[in-house]
Design a protein around this motif. Structure first.
Motif, PDB file in Angstrom:
ATOM      1  N   SER A  49     -18.594   3.069   3.423  1.00  0.00           N
ATOM      2  CA  SER A  49     -18.118   2.652   4.236  1.00  0.00           C
ATOM      3  C   SER A  49     -18.086   4.693   4.221  1.00  0.00           C
ATOM      4  CB  SER A  49     -17.254   2.991   5.163  1.00  0.00           C
ATOM      5  OG  SER A  49     -15.875   2.658   4.725  1.00  0.00           O
ATOM      6  N   GLN A  50     -18.145   5.348   5.113  1.00  0.00           N
ATOM      7  CA  GLN A  50     -17.903   7.210   5.009  1.00  0.00           C
ATOM      8  C   GLN A  50     -17.065   7.563   6.226  1.00  0.00           C
ATOM      9  OE1 GLN A  50     -22.177   5.832   4.978  1.00  0.00           O
ATOM     10  NE2 GLN A  50     -20.881   5.498   2.453  1.00  0.00           N
ATOM     11  N   MET A  51     -16.732   8.184   6.497  1.00  0.00           N
ATOM     12  CA  MET A  51     -15.371   8.563   7.553  1.00  0.00           C
ATOM     13  C   MET A  51     -14.358   9.728   7.598  1.00  0.00           C
ATOM     14  SD  MET A  51     -13.652   5.004   8.678  1.00  0.00           S
ATOM     15  CE  MET A  51     -12.999   4.934   9.705  1.00  0.00           C
ATOM     16  N   THR A  55     -17.943   4.086  -1.098  1.00  0.00           N
ATOM     17  CA  THR A  55     -17.487   4.529  -0.001  1.00  0.00           C
ATOM     18  C   THR A  55     -17.006   5.703  -0.227  1.00  0.00           C
ATOM     19  OG1 THR A  55     -16.655   2.166   0.699  1.00  0.00           O
ATOM     20  CG2 THR A  55     -14.644   4.621   1.177  1.00  0.00           C
ATOM     21  N   CYS A 103     -10.842   0.952   3.129  1.00  0.00           N
ATOM     22  CA  CYS A 103     -11.066  -0.127   3.427  1.00  0.00           C
ATOM     23  C   CYS A 103     -10.387   0.199   5.412  1.00  0.00           C
ATOM     24  CB  CYS A 103     -10.637  -1.366   2.368  1.00  0.00           C
ATOM     25  SG  CYS A 103     -11.842  -2.064   1.106  1.00  0.00           S
TER      26      CYS A 103
END
Length: 669
Positions: A169-171, A227, A397
Motif C-alpha cells: 500500500s502507498q499512502m 509498502t 497495514c
C-alpha cells in the motif's frame, strides 16, 4: 461513509475528501523504498537461516505543545517551533527524530539510530545515507539470529512459521487539522483548572498538577513488500491530578486523537451555548472537569475502607472501569505476540491460544471489538476522537475493526506479519478461515523509533446489550437486597499477568450498594482481582448504550513500551467478584516504580528476571517473570508523561554525530 457490522458502526478516518498537507520529510519514504530493495538484493544469501525475507526502514518523530504549571502555579510552555534551513525552507522542529531498520530471515532484528541528538531537524541526504548503513547492520544481525533458529529447527525440531506477506500500500496521511494551537488559550486553561482545584479544596489540598499536551506522531515507512507510507496523526490531552493532605489521589482527563481543541468537548456533557466563544466554552469544560476531580478528592477523604465489603461481593463497573477490564482481561490475551510467546513459555500456567474458538464468557450478548477508527457508534451511542486511533499501523497495514469476541466466543486475535501464520496453526477450520479472510489487523505500534514493533491494542470496546439495564439504578436493582455490593465509579488502572491469567483492577472512588441501591457512601481501596481462566461466568449483566457516558483513556505499558489507548463500554455487573487484600503503595508510586524498573532493563542496569514489585508478587506465581506484566494506567506521573512525549529516555544503538553513525548513546556510555 460509515461501515456497520452487527451493532457497531465505525467511521474510516480517511474518507474525507481534502488535500493532504504531507509531512515535511515525506520524500524520505520514497528514498526508503529504494534503500530497502537494494539492500535486500545486495546482501541476499541462500544459506539456510540467512535468506533475507523482509526488510524495512522507519523514521519516527514527534512535535507539539506541552503546558504544565510549576510549583508556584505559573504555566510553563514547551513548544516545537520552526527553523529555516540553508535553502530558506521552513522546517518544523521535532522533540526527537530517529531511524529504525528492520530485517527478517528465520528470525528478525531491529536496530535504531538517534538522528537529532543535538538538533531539532534533519537533512534528508544524511538520513538516506545513514539508512544504507543501518539497514546493512540490521541485515547482518538478522542473519546471525536466523542461523541460530535454523540450528534449532535442524537439531531440536523447533516449530518455525513463515512470515506473512501482504499486498503493498502507498499512502500519505495527515490528520492534523489544527497544527497551530492558540498558546494564550492553552495557558488560560491550565491556569483556570489549577485555580478551580485550589478554590474547591482549599486547606485540604496537598498538591495539584495540571497538564495540557498536544502532539503529532509522524513517521515515514517503507518495506520490501512494496509498502510506502508518510503519516501524521495528532493526539491531545488535558489532565488534572490532585493529592489531598489526607493522602487521597484524584484524577480527571479528557483525551482524544485526530482532532484539535474540539476534543475537549468530545463527551458532550458540557453543552456549548449559542454564539459562545471558543475560549469561554473550553474554560467551562475545564472548570467542570476540575470540579469533578475536586469532588472525587473530597469523597475519597471521607470514604470508608474496602474492608467493609469482605473478600467477595457483587460489583458494578462504570463505563470507564469496563474499559479497563476489557483492555486487560480480553485485550492483552488477544495480542498475537503475547499469544505466541505464551505457547512457547516454560513458566506459563495458562494457554492463551486454546481460548481462540472457545467460550470466554457465558454472557450471551458479550461482544468485544478493537478498532483504529477515530469515531464509532456503539449501539445508539456515538464516540468520537478515540484516543488510541490509527489510520495505518507502523508496518503500513490499514488499522481495521477487529471482532475479537462474538457472543462470548473468541473469534480472532490482533496480529502482525510475524505472528499471523503461527496463530492459524491448529485452529478449527471455521475460525481459521475467518482469521485468514480478515488478514492483518493493523495493530503494530512502537513506543517510539528506538523500540521494536509490537502488537498493541488501539481502542477496545465492549458492545452494549440493548436488552440490558438502561441505568445504574436498574443495574443495582439486580443485586439481592440482603447483600452489600460496590459500584466502582473510577479506577487508577489495572494490570494482568498473561502467563498465569492473574489480573487486578485498582478502583479509586467507589460507592457502597445496599438494599439494591447505590448509596452516597464512598468507599476507597477497592481492588478487583481474579484470573482470566476463571472469569468465564462472572459477568451477569451488560448495560444498554444508554449507560455509556465516558471512556477510559490512558497509557498501556507492555514489555517496557508505552502507547496511548482507549477502552470502554456500558455498565457491567459482576456477581460475587473477588476483592484483593494486602498492602499497596499509592497507584502513582506503583506506576513510577514500574516505569523506573523497566527503564533500567532497557539500559542494561537490571535483568528482565530482576523486575520485581511487591504488589505483583502478592498475586502472581513467583515463577512467572514480572517483566511480562502489562500495566494500564489512567495517568503517568506528569514528568514521566512529558519525558515519554518528548522522547527524553533514549535507547538507540547508534547516534548521528557530525554526519556519521556512532555506536552507543549516552545511556550506553
Amino acid at each position: 461513509m460509515a461501515v456497520k457490522k452487527g451493532n457497531v458502526e465505525t467511521t474510516p478516518p480517511v474518507e474525507e475528501k481534502r488535500e493532504v498537507v504531507r509531512d515535511e520529510y515525506w520524500q524520505l519514504a520514497d528514498d526508503f523504498v529504494q534503500i530497502v530493495n537494494r539492500a535486500r538484493q545486495s546482501y541476499q544469501e541462500r544459506s539456510p537461516g540467512r535468506e533475507i525475507d523482509f526488510a524495512s526502514l522507519f523514521m519516527g518523530s514527534r512535535s507539539g505543545i506541552i503546558c504544565m504549571a510549576d510549583e508556584e502555579g505559573i504555566p510553563k510552555i514547551t513548544v516545537t517551533g520552526e527553523e529555516t534551513d540553508n535553502q530558506g525552507e521552513k522546517r518544523t522542529q521535532r522533540f526527537f527524530i530517529g531511524l529504525q531498520a528492520g530485517a527478517a530471515t528465520k528470525d528478525k532484528a531491529f536496530l535504531s539510530a538517534n538522528l537529532a541528538k543535538e538538533e531539532t531537524t534533519v537533512k534528508e541526504f544524511e538520513v538516506s545515507a545513514q539508512g544504507h548503513r543501518l539497514i546493512r547492520e540490521a541485515i547482518d544481525k538478522a542473519k546471525e539470529v536466523g542461523e541460530k533458529i535454523q540450528r534449532k529447527i535442524d537439531e531440536e525440531n523447533y516449530e518455525w512459521y513463515p512470515w506473512h506477506h501482504v499486498e503493498p500500500s502507498q499512502m500519505s496521511i495527515n490528520e492534523d487539522k489544527e497544527p497551530k494551537i492558540n498558546l494564550d488559550l492553552v495557558v488560560s486553561l491550565v491556569a483556570s483548572g489549577r485555580q478551580v482545584i485550589k478554590n474547591e479544596l482549599g486547606a485540604k489540598l496537598e498538591g495539584v498538577k495540571v497538564l495540557f499536551v498536544k502532539w503529532t506522531e509522524n513517521f515515514e515507512y517503507a518495506d520490501t513488500d512494496g509498502t510506502r507510507i508518510d503519516h501524521v496523526v495528532p493526539r491531545l490531552g488535558f489532565t488534572i491530578q490532585v493529592k489531598t493532605k489526607d493522602g487521597s489521589e484524584a484524577f480527571g482527563a479528557i483525551r482524544g486523537a485526530m482532532g484539535g481543541m474540539e476534543i475537549l468537548g468530545r463527551y458532550g456533557d458540557v453543552p456549548r451555548e449559542k454564539d459562545e466563544s471558543d475560549r469561554d466554552y473550553y474554560v467551562r469544560v475545564v472548570t467542570e472537569l476540575a470540579k469533578e476531580v475536586a469532588k472525587e478528592a473530597i469523597d475519597l477523604d471521607r470514604a470508608q475502607g474496602a474492608g467493609i465489603l469482605g473478600t467477595e461481593c457483587p460489583v458494578i463497573l462504570s463505563p470507564q472501569v469496563t474499559g479497563a477490564l476489557v483492555h486487560e482481561v480480553y485485550g492483552h490475551t488477544s495480542e498475537g505476540d503475547i499469544v505466541c510467546e505464551n505457547r512457547r513459555s516454560k513458566t506459563a500456567h495458562l494457554t492463551l491460544k486454546s481460548r481462540i474458538g472457545a467460550q470466554v464468557s457465558d454472557y450471551p450478548n458479550f461482544t468485544i471489538v478493537d478498532t483504529g477508527a477515530p469515531e464509532m457508534k456503539l449501539g445508539r451511542k456515538r464516540i468520537k476522537y478515540n484516543f488510541g486511533s490509527l489510520v495505518v499501523d507502523e508496518q503500513g497495514c490499514p488499522a481495521k475493526e477487529t471482532l475479537l469476541i462474538e457472543r462470548g466466543i473468541q473469534v480472532n486475535v490482533l496480529n502482525d506479519r510475524f505472528t499471523f501464520n503461527e496463530i492459524l496453526e491448529g485452529l478449527k477450520e471455521e475460525i481459521a478461515e475467518g482469521i485468514r479472510k480478515h488478514g492483518l489487523t493493523g495493530n503494530v505500534r512502537r513506543d517510539k523509533y528506538d523500540m521494536p514493533p509490537q502488537v498493541r491494542m488501539t481502542n477496545t470496546y465492549l458492545l452494549p446489550d440493548e436488552n440490558g439495564p438502561n441505568s445504574l439504578k436498574e443495574m443495582a436493582a439486580k443485586i439481592p437486597k440482603n447483600k452489600k455490593g460496590v459500584y466502582i465509579k473510577t479506577c487508577h488502572g489495572a494490570w494482568v499477568s498473561p502467563d498465569d491469567g492473574t489480573f487486578t483492577i485498582h478502583g479509586n472512588l467507589c460507592y457502597l450498594i445496599e438494599n439494591g441501591t447505590v448509596t452516597d457512601k464512598p468507599v476507597k481501596g477497592v481492588r478487583l482481582t481474579d484470573n482470566v481462566a476463571k472469569f468465564v461466568g462472572k459477568i451477569k449483566s451488560v448495560g444498554s448504550s444508554k449507560t455509556i457516558d465516558r471512556t477510559f483513556t490512558g497509557y498501556c505499558g507492555k514489555d517496557s513500551q508505552w502507547v496511548p489507548v482507549e477502552g470502554g463500554g456500558p455498565l457491567v455487573y459482576l456477581e460475587n467478584a473477588k476483592l484483593g487484600g494486602g498492602h499497596y503503595r499509592s497507584w502513582s508510586e506503583l506506576v513510577k516504580e514500574y516505569v523506573r524498573q523497566h527503564d533500567q532493563v532497557l539500559k542494561g542496569q537490571r535483568t528482565r528476571d530482576g523486575v520485581h514489585l511487591p504488589e505483583f508478587a502478592e498475586e502472581i506465581d513467583k515463577k512467572i517473570p514480572q517483566a511480562k506484566v502489562c500495566l494500564l494506567t489512567v495517568a503517568m506521573p506528569p514528568d514521566d508523561e512529558v519525558d515519554w512525549i518528548t522522547g527524553r529516555r533514549e535507547y538507540s544503538e547508534f547516534s548521528l554525530r557530525d554526519g556519521e553513525l556512532i555506536e552507543g548513546g549516552d545511556w550506553f556510555e
